[in-house]
Scaffold this motif. Structure first.
Motif, mmCIF file in Angstrom:
data_model
loop_
_atom_site.group_PDB
_atom_site.id
_atom_site.type_symbol
_atom_site.label_atom_id
_atom_site.label_comp_id
_atom_site.label_asym_id
_atom_site.label_seq_id
_atom_site.Cartn_x
_atom_site.Cartn_y
_atom_site.Cartn_z
ATOM 1 N N MET A 178 7.569 -1.954 -11.251
ATOM 2 C CA MET A 178 7.094 -0.857 -10.412
ATOM 3 C C MET A 178 6.486 -1.385 -9.121
ATOM 4 O O MET A 178 6.649 -0.786 -8.058
ATOM 5 N N GLN A 179 5.810 -2.512 -9.197
ATOM 6 C CA GLN A 179 5.235 -3.097 -7.991
ATOM 7 C C GLN A 179 6.336 -3.565 -7.038
ATOM 8 O O GLN A 179 6.242 -3.357 -5.831
ATOM 9 N N GLU A 218 6.876 -2.021 -3.261
ATOM 10 C CA GLU A 218 6.895 -2.847 -2.048
ATOM 11 C C GLU A 218 8.200 -2.695 -1.280
ATOM 12 O O GLU A 218 8.221 -2.765 -0.055
ATOM 13 N N ALA A 219 9.306 -2.448 -2.004
ATOM 14 C CA ALA A 219 10.602 -2.314 -1.339
ATOM 15 C C ALA A 219 10.815 -0.917 -0.763
ATOM 16 O O ALA A 219 11.360 -0.771 0.337
ATOM 17 N N ARG A 220 10.387 0.117 -1.472
ATOM 18 C CA ARG A 220 10.685 1.488 -1.068
ATOM 19 C C ARG A 220 9.566 2.178 -0.287
ATOM 20 O O ARG A 220 9.832 3.093 0.493
ATOM 21 N N HIS A 221 8.337 1.782 -0.536
ATOM 22 C CA HIS A 221 7.191 2.435 0.121
ATOM 23 C C HIS A 221 6.258 1.380 0.730
ATOM 24 O O HIS A 221 5.097 1.277 0.341
ATOM 25 N N PRO A 222 6.739 0.594 1.689
ATOM 26 C CA PRO A 222 5.928 -0.521 2.195
ATOM 27 C C PRO A 222 4.685 -0.095 2.983
ATOM 28 O O PRO A 222 3.705 -0.843 3.046
ATOM 29 N N LYS A 223 4.673 1.104 3.566
ATOM 30 C CA LYS A 223 3.542 1.534 4.384
ATOM 31 C C LYS A 223 2.397 2.107 3.562
ATOM 32 O O LYS A 223 1.280 2.235 4.045
ATOM 33 N N ILE A 224 2.677 2.456 2.304
ATOM 34 C CA ILE A 224 1.657 3.046 1.432
ATOM 35 C C ILE A 224 1.122 1.966 0.505
ATOM 36 O O ILE A 224 1.901 1.246 -0.121
ATOM 37 N N PRO A 225 -0.196 1.819 0.390
ATOM 38 C CA PRO A 225 -0.738 0.784 -0.504
ATOM 39 C C PRO A 225 -0.446 1.100 -1.968
ATOM 40 O O PRO A 225 -0.429 2.264 -2.388
#
Length: 102
Positions: free
Chosen positions: A62-63, A67-74
């Motif tokens: 999931m991590q 990181e691949a699909r939602h890089p702007k959201i922490p």
């Protein structure tokens, strides 16, 4: 090397592997879709992304997805949905043999 008139024979190992491949649930197709979703039996998918509803079997996967699909959201572990929380433990698990034909 066999002669011209001798037909090639199948080995016991080859036949056993074909029977195993035909009778074991590998998790693909429509039958495996319910297993992979993790909703009913507590299947392969344990975690669900709150943003895109994609499922993953463990925290590391999931991590990587996040990181691949939602890089702007922490990445926040507490916001993930656990699909195994309400799973019925009396039902057979998806990794058990799919067919009992022999």
């Amino acid at each position: 090397m066999t002669g011209k008139a001798k037909p090639k024979k199948h080995t016991a190992k080859e036949i056993a592997s074909k029977v195993d491949a035909a009778t074991t649930n590998r998790g693909g197709g429509k039958a495996g879709l319910a297993d992979r979703s993790g909703l009913d039996k507590g299947g392969h998918a344990k975690l669900e992304c709150p943003l895109c509803k994609t499922t993953a079997p463990d925290m590391k996967s999931m991590q990587i997805h996040h990181e691949a699909r939602h890089p702007k959201i922490p990445f926040d572990e507490s916001s993930l949905g656990n699909l195994h929380a309400g799973a019925d433990t009396s039902k057979p698990k998806p990794w058990v043999r799919g067919s009992h034909k022999k």
